[in-house]
Motif scaffolding. Structure first.
Motif, short mmCIF file in Angstrom:
data_model
loop_
_atom_site.label_atom_id
_atom_site.label_comp_id
_atom_site.label_asym_id
_atom_site.label_seq_id
_atom_site.Cartn_x
_atom_site.Cartn_y
_atom_site.Cartn_z
N GLN A 99 6.34 9.49 -1.36
CA GLN A 99 4.86 9.21 -1.21
C GLN A 99 4.58 8.12 -1.96
O GLN A 99 3.40 7.39 -1.88
N VAL A 100 5.02 7.91 -3.21
CA VAL A 100 4.78 6.86 -4.11
C VAL A 100 4.84 5.27 -3.49
O VAL A 100 4.26 4.42 -3.44
N VAL A 101 6.11 5.39 -2.88
CA VAL A 101 6.80 4.14 -2.17
C VAL A 101 5.57 3.88 -1.17
O VAL A 101 5.29 2.66 -0.84
N ARG A 102 5.21 4.85 -0.28
CA ARG A 102 4.13 4.89 0.66
C ARG A 102 2.83 4.14 0.21
O ARG A 102 2.12 3.24 0.83
N LEU A 103 2.56 4.74 -0.99
CA LEU A 103 1.39 3.94 -1.68
C LEU A 103 1.47 2.52 -2.15
O LEU A 103 0.78 1.98 -1.68
N LEU A 104 2.63 2.33 -2.47
CA LEU A 104 2.81 0.81 -2.97
C LEU A 104 2.90 -0.07 -1.79
O LEU A 104 2.33 -1.13 -1.76
N GLU A 105 3.40 0.63 -0.66
CA GLU A 105 3.40 -0.40 0.67
C GLU A 105 2.14 -0.40 1.08
O GLU A 105 1.54 -1.48 1.69
N ALA A 157 -0.85 4.55 4.09
CA ALA A 157 0.32 5.04 3.44
C ALA A 157 1.16 6.10 4.74
O ALA A 157 2.47 6.07 4.43
N GLY A 158 0.49 6.81 5.42
CA GLY A 158 1.01 7.39 6.53
C GLY A 158 1.34 6.92 7.83
O GLY A 158 1.93 7.42 8.83
N ALA A 161 4.65 2.20 10.49
CA ALA A 161 4.95 1.03 9.97
C ALA A 161 5.65 1.09 8.64
O ALA A 161 6.71 0.64 8.22
N VAL A 162 4.97 1.79 7.60
CA VAL A 162 5.44 2.02 6.39
C VAL A 162 6.59 3.20 6.70
O VAL A 162 7.48 3.13 5.63
N THR A 163 6.82 4.27 7.45
CA THR A 163 7.70 5.10 7.82
C THR A 163 9.00 4.20 8.09
O THR A 163 9.98 4.56 7.43
N ALA A 164 8.77 3.29 8.71
CA ALA A 164 9.99 2.25 9.31
C ALA A 164 10.73 1.67 8.11
O ALA A 164 11.64 1.76 8.02
#
Length: 222
Positions: A99-105, A157-158, A161-164
């Protein structure tokens, strides 16, 4: 009896060294076969894009050792400002770190990646309890950096593109045999042993190798 114990300890130490060498060689072989997995177009880069020496770090924002190594890596970039770049790849091995990776992206999409990364690392002791992480505190730390549209951050974050990106990094670390953080590669070479000194030495070696090559090229052109 003491002699027998000493022999057993010596055999154990030698066996450990052999196992470590075999493990390192196995990872080096994997990297040699999967070099395209080290750097992806989406990966955050700090330092000159065309730097001859690339440090690839597989990184977990919840990892205490990653936090401890971050100032060292920045110091290496400052020591070799024209020679070295850092490429961040994600290895979300701890609970909540994805989840923090998603925040960073999401922050990267607003041009705030590095300030948010540093804020998240500074706040890591507050949010990164491995048993029960409080990821909301990481988002709060990001908000305190300013100039962020937090509603947009949460939406991005959700996003697919970020999931990929997350899925690609997980696929790459699996293929490369990365199972701990931080894991460093310098111009495709894994560290001979883990630690600050081996990282410094390998970077210095690659910088020197590149500079020697440039000097030889200049002499040949004269």
């Amino acid at each position: 009896m003491l002699g027998l114990v000493a022999l057993v300890l010596l055999a154990f130490a030698l066996g450990t060294q052999v196992y470590q060498r075999q493990t390192q060689q196995a990872q080096a072989d994997k990297v040699a076969q999967e070099t395209e997995r080290l750097v992806r177009m989406h990966a955050p880069v700090l330092g000159p894009q065309n730097a001859p020496v690339t440090i690839v770090e597989f990184f977990d924002p919840a990892c205490e050792t990653c936090r401890a190594f971050y100032p060292l890596v920045k110091e290496l970039l400052q020591r070799y400002p024209d020679d070295v770049r850092l490429v961040i790849r994600y290895a979300p091995l701890h609970q909540g770190s994805d989840q923090v990776v998603r925040l960073l992206e999401a922050a990267k999409r607003q041009g705030r990646y590095w300030p948010v990364l540093e804020a998240v690392l500074a706040a890591q002791p507050l949010w990164a309890d491995h048993g029960q992480p409080n990821v909301e505190l990481a988002f709060e730390a990001a908000a305190q950096t300013g100039l962020l549209d937090m509603a947009r951050v949460r939406a991005d974050a959700g996003s697919e593109a970020v999931t990929a990106i997350l899925q690609q990094d997980i696929a790459d670390l699996t293929a490369l045999g990365v199972n701990k953080t931080p894991t460093f590669f310098v111009n495709g070479h894994p560290l001979p042993t883990f630690g600050a000194d081996p990282l410094k030495a390998l970077v210095a070696e690659e910088v020197a190798k590149n500079r020697t090559g440039l000097e030889k090229g200049k002499k040949m052109s004269l």
